[in-house]
Write an enzyme that holds these catalytic residues in place. Structure first.
Site, mmCIF file in Angstrom:
data_model
loop_
_atom_site.group_PDB
_atom_site.id
_atom_site.type_symbol
_atom_site.label_atom_id
_atom_site.label_comp_id
_atom_site.label_asym_id
_atom_site.label_seq_id
_atom_site.Cartn_x
_atom_site.Cartn_y
_atom_site.Cartn_z
ATOM 1 N N SER A 1 9.562 -6.463 -0.834
ATOM 2 C CA SER A 1 10.234 -5.687 -1.877
ATOM 3 C C SER A 1 10.983 -6.557 -2.892
ATOM 4 O O SER A 1 11.384 -7.676 -2.611
ATOM 5 C CB SER A 1 11.218 -4.744 -1.192
ATOM 6 N N ARG B 1 3.041 -1.379 3.523
ATOM 7 C CA ARG B 1 3.891 -2.317 4.281
ATOM 8 C C ARG B 1 4.187 -1.762 5.664
ATOM 9 O O ARG B 1 4.451 -0.563 5.808
ATOM 10 C CB ARG B 1 5.225 -2.531 3.565
ATOM 11 N N ASP C 1 12.571 8.477 -7.280
ATOM 12 C CA ASP C 1 11.471 8.710 -6.339
ATOM 13 C C ASP C 1 11.738 8.189 -4.924
ATOM 14 O O ASP C 1 11.117 8.626 -3.967
ATOM 15 C CB ASP C 1 10.178 8.068 -6.865
ATOM 16 N N HIS C 2 12.667 7.263 -4.778
ATOM 17 C CA HIS C 2 12.898 6.669 -3.453
ATOM 18 C C HIS C 2 13.909 7.468 -2.630
ATOM 19 O O HIS C 2 13.741 7.648 -1.438
ATOM 20 C CB HIS C 2 13.415 5.236 -3.595
ATOM 21 N N ASP D 1 10.340 -3.103 -9.124
ATOM 22 C CA ASP D 1 9.710 -2.677 -7.887
ATOM 23 C C ASP D 1 8.489 -3.557 -7.708
ATOM 24 O O ASP D 1 7.721 -3.773 -8.656
ATOM 25 C CB ASP D 1 9.305 -1.205 -7.965
ATOM 26 N N ARG E 1 13.893 -5.735 -4.075
ATOM 27 C CA ARG E 1 15.315 -5.354 -4.076
ATOM 28 C C ARG E 1 16.233 -6.566 -4.208
ATOM 29 O O ARG E 1 16.265 -7.451 -3.350
ATOM 30 C CB ARG E 1 15.654 -4.532 -2.824
HETATM 31 C C1 MIC Z 1 9.418 -1.113 -1.295
HETATM 32 O O1 MIC Z 1 8.292 -0.667 -1.263
HETATM 33 O O2 MIC Z 1 9.843 -1.959 -0.490
HETATM 34 C C2 MIC Z 1 10.353 -0.647 -2.386
HETATM 35 C C3 MIC Z 1 11.386 0.186 -1.777
HETATM 36 O O3 MIC Z 1 9.658 0.149 -3.310
HETATM 37 C C4 MIC Z 1 10.911 -1.877 -3.058
HETATM 38 C C5 MIC Z 1 11.993 -1.646 -3.987
HETATM 39 C C6 MIC Z 1 13.309 -1.418 -3.351
HETATM 40 O O4 MIC Z 1 13.633 -2.003 -2.338
HETATM 41 O O5 MIC Z 1 14.038 -0.639 -3.935
HETATM 42 C C7 MIC Z 1 9.869 -2.745 -3.753
HETATM 43 O O6 MIC Z 1 8.716 -2.708 -3.406
HETATM 44 O O7 MIC Z 1 10.219 -3.545 -4.613
HETATM 45 FE FE1 SF4 Z 2 7.730 3.796 -2.957
HETATM 46 FE FE2 SF4 Z 2 7.721 1.171 -2.499
HETATM 47 FE FE3 SF4 Z 2 6.522 2.857 -0.833
HETATM 48 FE FE4 SF4 Z 2 5.491 2.450 -3.191
HETATM 49 S S1 SF4 Z 2 5.722 0.947 -1.576
HETATM 50 S S2 SF4 Z 2 5.744 4.412 -2.200
HETATM 51 S S3 SF4 Z 2 7.305 2.212 -4.458
HETATM 52 S S4 SF4 Z 2 8.710 2.733 -1.256
#
Ligand code: MIC
Ligand code: SF4
Length: 642
Positions: A533, A379, A64-65, A119, A535
């Protein structure tokens, strides 16, 4: 004495420790989820554990990313994820099927169970009565292999919701109000359990908007009881058999209690560059916007998009505003098509993107230089949208729709009569983009493109750590600061060597060269280091560059775990922060002994000729992991009986 809902679910899953605030516990995990930006690493780690099939009740892997597939790296990752899932007993949700949290809520979440996801917005499913926790990919790999998840028992905070939301106020305004009151660190070490008469009028997608953004408070997770509203949601999803009533006992007690009168709330907005920088929409109304993005795991449900479509119906989006819509799932997309809303959105001039994270993670729709973008996302850290100088605001779908019409930030109450969306009675159930695991795993060949690299290795902790402070940072540094998002970086999530070139790119473009030139060293930060995140790349890439310890006033939960899992020592500084400068040389001696014995570490600031004692606050289990040089080494040693 009676139990609250959190105690009931954690209690039923407890495998080690005692449920006492702050104490370390291990819990069994029923379900796991990974997504394509964290999943490749998680599966590489899972493979290194030599387990033939996942041991959870259900594990799902979502693409999905990175769905833009702008380079073969992303497509290779997806092929790897699809084949590795088939082999090890994991469901694979294909690109285009939707955002992990929205799809999981619709199709897989079960009240009363535990869910661990790589996530940070995994708590979305807390809206349906699950204990759903975000973690690094390695912790999910361990859970897939049947291991427990360890955490410090959070304090349970009851948030009693009273009354009913007024016209044009929404669930997003509830969580933004909480962020205004509590800030981005207000949830540290806590689980928010929602209750009170006000919850009855909140649908599951609304509850999930609230639990989703509990992540921005720094909370371990958030949860709503599983009641008739949950039952109805599951009925619509044709999954009523998974329903179970779950709630607190009448005489349950809580570590803390708060009250919110829903009827007193008004539209709220988070200003640049933090989800905690919240004010009333009225205070910034009239600000010119260039872009409005609607979607993300926070606000991309059927209900959200129906509201937007009704506001835009028969109107035209001004020529100087770009409006994008990303449905949360293919189900949502099909439903808005069935009910005519898709046509209304298209006719108004909105750009409909595929169901995926999209602009939320900087995959396209980067705003023009210095532009203002209003998003329904969760975010707005600097640079996250793909541009370091864009001004990103976060608000509800209602506020976004009103703003899309006028081209300036607009309070939706100015739209007049509120819109009532009829609750969804019948969903379109079609899981054809979810591939079940192979019946005969021996027939599955795992496809590894050239971007799927070996896991970086780290040796055990050294007795003496010496090096320079490579970077001195302020409070609230997010993982988006440490390792940015966006198309060019996300391509390398399965290639630590390549991704490490982007560490602190927007904070200090010289960092990588400095770290390499000095063969590693230390990072110094203020409070809440690593918020945002999950990550683990934000720990693994610095580890690859030779970062041995991070000294901070405090750490965000998931990132602290990721540092430990990567074998990096988290150390706590207080007033010493002011006495250390970037470039100072530090020497730490007898580190192993101090870690083993739970003693503070003696640190000499060689440059300033000063001594300090810094606490590591590692539990005995965490200490073992750091001593081994990370969780993977620790797991593999354990499996060998070493
Ligand atoms: C995000 O919203 O920052 C992400 C991308 O979904 C991350 C995960 C990632 O960095 O792959 C998260 O929220 O954990
Ligand atoms: Fe995707 Fe993270 Fe954004 Fe949610 S906050 S839509 S999981 S990138």
């Amino acid at each position: 004495m009676g139990k609250n809902l959190v105690e009931k679910i954690l209690g039923a899953h407890l495998v080690s420790g005692e449920l006492q605030t702050g104490a370390e516990i291990g819990i069994s995990i029923d379900q796991t989820l990974v997504q394509d930006a964290t999943g490749t690493m998680s599966f590489l780690q899972f493979e290194a554990m030599n387990v033939s099939r996942v041991k959870t009740r259900l594990s799902v892997s979502y693409a999905d990313h990175n769905t833009l597939q702008t380079s073969m790296e992303n497509s290779d990752d997806h092929l790897y994820l699809q084949t590795v899932a088939a082999k090890y007993g994991v469901y694979f949700s294909r690109p285009g099927n939707g955002i992990c949290h929205q799809v999981h809520l619709e199709r897989f979440a079960i009240p009363g169970q535990t869910l661990l996801g790589s996530d940070s917005h995994t708590p979305t499913c807390g809206g349906l009565g699950m204990i759903a926790i975000g973690s690094g990919g390695l912790d999910v790999a361990v859970a897939m292999a049947g291991g427990p998840f360890f955490l410090h028992t959070p304090k349970v905070v009851l948030i009693r919701l009273l009354g009913r939301l007024g016209p044009w106020a929404s669930a997003k305004d509830v969580i933004l109000t909480l962020l205004q009151r509590l800030t981005v660190t207000g949830g540290t070490g806590k689980i928010f359990e929602y209750g009170g008469a006000g919850i009855k009028a909140l649908s599951i997608p609304e509850r999930s908007t609230i639990t989703n953004m509990g992540a921005e408070l720094g909370a371990t997770t958030s949860i709503f009881p599983s009641d008739e509203v949950a039952r109805q949601f599951l009925r619509v999803q044709q999954r009523e058999s998974g329903w179970m009533e779950m709630g607190p006992d009448k005489d349950a007690s809580y570590g803390e209690e708060m009250e919110i009168d829903l009827s007193s709330l008004e539209p709220m907005i988070a200003k640049p560059h933090s989800p905690g920088n919240v004010c009333r929409v009225r205070e910034v109304e009239g600000t010119k916007v260039h872009q409005v993005c609607i979607g993300s795991c926070t606000n991309s449900s059927y209900q959200d998009l129906m509201v937007v479509a009704r506001v835009l119906k028969g109107k035209r989006i001004p020529a100087d505003v770009s409006v994008t819509i990303s449905p949360g799932s293919r189900q949502v997309l099909e439903l808005i098509a069935r009910d005519g809303a898709l046509e209304d959105l298209i006719k108004a001039g909105a750009r409909v993107l595929e169901p995926a994270c999209g602009p939320c993670i900087g995959m396209g729709q980067v705003p023009p230089t210095g532009a203002v973008s209003l998003r329904t996302f969760n975010r707005n850290f600097k640079g996250r949208c793909g541009s370091p100088n864009a001004e990103v605001y976060l608000a509800s779908a209602e506020t976004a729709a009103a703003t899309a019409l006028t081209g300036v930030i607009t309070d939706p109450r100015d739209l007049g009569q509120p819109i009532k969306i009829k609750p969804l009675k019948k969903a379109i159930i079609d899981d054809k983009l979810v591939i079940p695991p192979a019946e005969d795993p021996s027939k599955v060949e795992i496809i590894r493109g050239p971007n799927i690299k070996e896991l970086p290795k780290k040796g055990p902790l050294e007795e003496t750590l010496e090096g320079d402070i490579l970077l001195k940072l302020k409070d609230d540094i997010s993982t988006d600061h440490i390792l940015p998002a966006g198309t060019k970086v996300l391509a390398f999530r399965s290639n630590i060597q390549a991704i490490s070139k982007f560490v602190f790119e927007y904070v200090d473009s010289e960092f990588v060269n400095r770290a390499k030139g000095k063969r590693g060293g230390f990072i110094l930060a203020g409070t809440n280091y690593g918020q945002g995140s999950s990550r683990e790349h934000a720990a693994m890439a610095p580890m690859h560059l030779g970062v041995k310890a991070v000294l901070a006033k405090s750490f965000a939960r998931i990132h602290r775990d990721n540092l430990i899992n990567s074998g990096i020592l988290p150390l706590y500084v207080a007033d010493d922060y002011d006495l250390i400068d970037q470039g100072d040389r530090l020497k730490m001696e007898k580190v192993k002994k101090a870690v083993k014995e739970g003693e503070p570490i003696n640190v000499i600031n060689v440059t300033k000729d000063k001594k300090m004692r810094l606490e590591h606050r590692l539990t005995p289990r965490e200490a073992e992991i750091v001593l081994a040089g990370g969780l993977l080494n620790y797991q593999v040693q354990g499996a060998k009986g070493g």
